[in-house]
Scaffold this motif. Structure first.
Motif, short mmCIF file in Angstrom:
data_model
loop_
_atom_site.label_atom_id
_atom_site.label_comp_id
_atom_site.label_asym_id
_atom_site.label_seq_id
_atom_site.Cartn_x
_atom_site.Cartn_y
_atom_site.Cartn_z
N THR A 189 -3.16 45.53 51.62
CA THR A 189 -1.86 44.91 51.87
C THR A 189 -2.03 43.43 52.21
OG1 THR A 189 -0.92 47.00 52.63
CG2 THR A 189 0.20 44.99 53.35
N ARG A 190 -2.99 43.13 53.05
CA ARG A 190 -3.23 41.73 53.42
C ARG A 190 -3.76 40.91 52.25
NH1 ARG A 190 -5.07 41.34 59.68
NH2 ARG A 190 -3.51 42.78 60.48
N ALA A 191 -4.61 41.51 51.43
CA ALA A 191 -5.12 40.79 50.25
C ALA A 191 -3.98 40.44 49.31
CB ALA A 191 -6.17 41.64 49.53
N SER A 192 -3.08 41.39 49.08
CA SER A 192 -1.92 41.12 48.22
C SER A 192 -1.04 40.03 48.80
CB SER A 192 -1.10 42.40 48.02
OG SER A 192 -1.81 43.34 47.28
N ALA A 193 -0.82 40.08 50.10
CA ALA A 193 0.01 39.07 50.77
C ALA A 193 -0.60 37.68 50.70
CB ALA A 193 0.26 39.47 52.23
N ARG A 194 -1.92 37.62 50.57
CA ARG A 194 -2.62 36.33 50.51
C ARG A 194 -2.84 35.84 49.08
NH1 ARG A 194 -6.47 37.70 55.53
NH2 ARG A 194 -5.03 36.98 57.12
#
Length: 168
Positions: free
Chosen positions: A12-17
């Motif tokens: 989720t954090r990778a996608s958000a970044r």
């Protein structure tokens, strides 16, 4: 909180970044044709193939999405979309090329859950991707129970890998 929950948060954090893509697969404990099941999920997902697609439609969509006939033929065989047969080394090459192509537009997270259930052929595929990929921004992230280390004690100890052991 378990290993799968931590990985989902990472994805989720990778996608958000702004990571270009996250590919997910999960190893199954038993069944026919499960050797490359995680790869199947990733290839079909990248090609936009749904669970209800007819096999011939799925095969055409995989070929169209991958854009490389040699890669598509080998992956289609490995994931059960065609009856063609290729040596494992060519399947490993095709999987690596698939990931490298996906990473061409930006960082790629390849997440495979429950590799303690994976067969030797799939674990060898993952190691091939880890050791043979050059210049492509790919993060290969896997989860396993401790029993994997009984079978493969050096798992995650390669020069370009990091093993994190979580306690209870």
């Amino acid at each position: 909180m378990g290993k799968s929950r931590l990985i989902r948060e990472c994805a989720t954090r990778a996608s958000a970044r702004g990571w270009s893509q996250v590919l997910r697969g999960r190893c199954l404990p038993y069944g026919d044709g499960v050797t490359f099941w995680p790869l199947r999920a990733m290839v079909l997902g990248a090609a936009g193939v749904g669970d209800d697609e007819a096999p011939d439609v799925a095969l055409r969509r995989v070929h169209d999405a991958l854009g490389d006939a040699a890669v598509a033929a080998r992956l289609a065989s490995a994931i059960g979309l065609s009856k063609g047969a290729f040596p494992l080394a060519e399947t490993y090459w095709a999987a690596r090329r698939f990931f490298e192509q996906r990473a061409a537009d930006g960082p790629l997270l390849v997440f495979v859950d429950d590799i303690h259930w994976a067969g030797a052929a799939f674990l060898d595929l993952l190691e091939h991707v880890l050791t043979a990929t050059r210049g492509a921004p790919i993060l290969l992230l896997t989860t396993a129970r401790h029993e994997l280390l009984e079978e493969r004690p050096d798992w995650g100890m390669q020069a370009n890998a990091q093993r994190v052991v979580l306690g209870p």
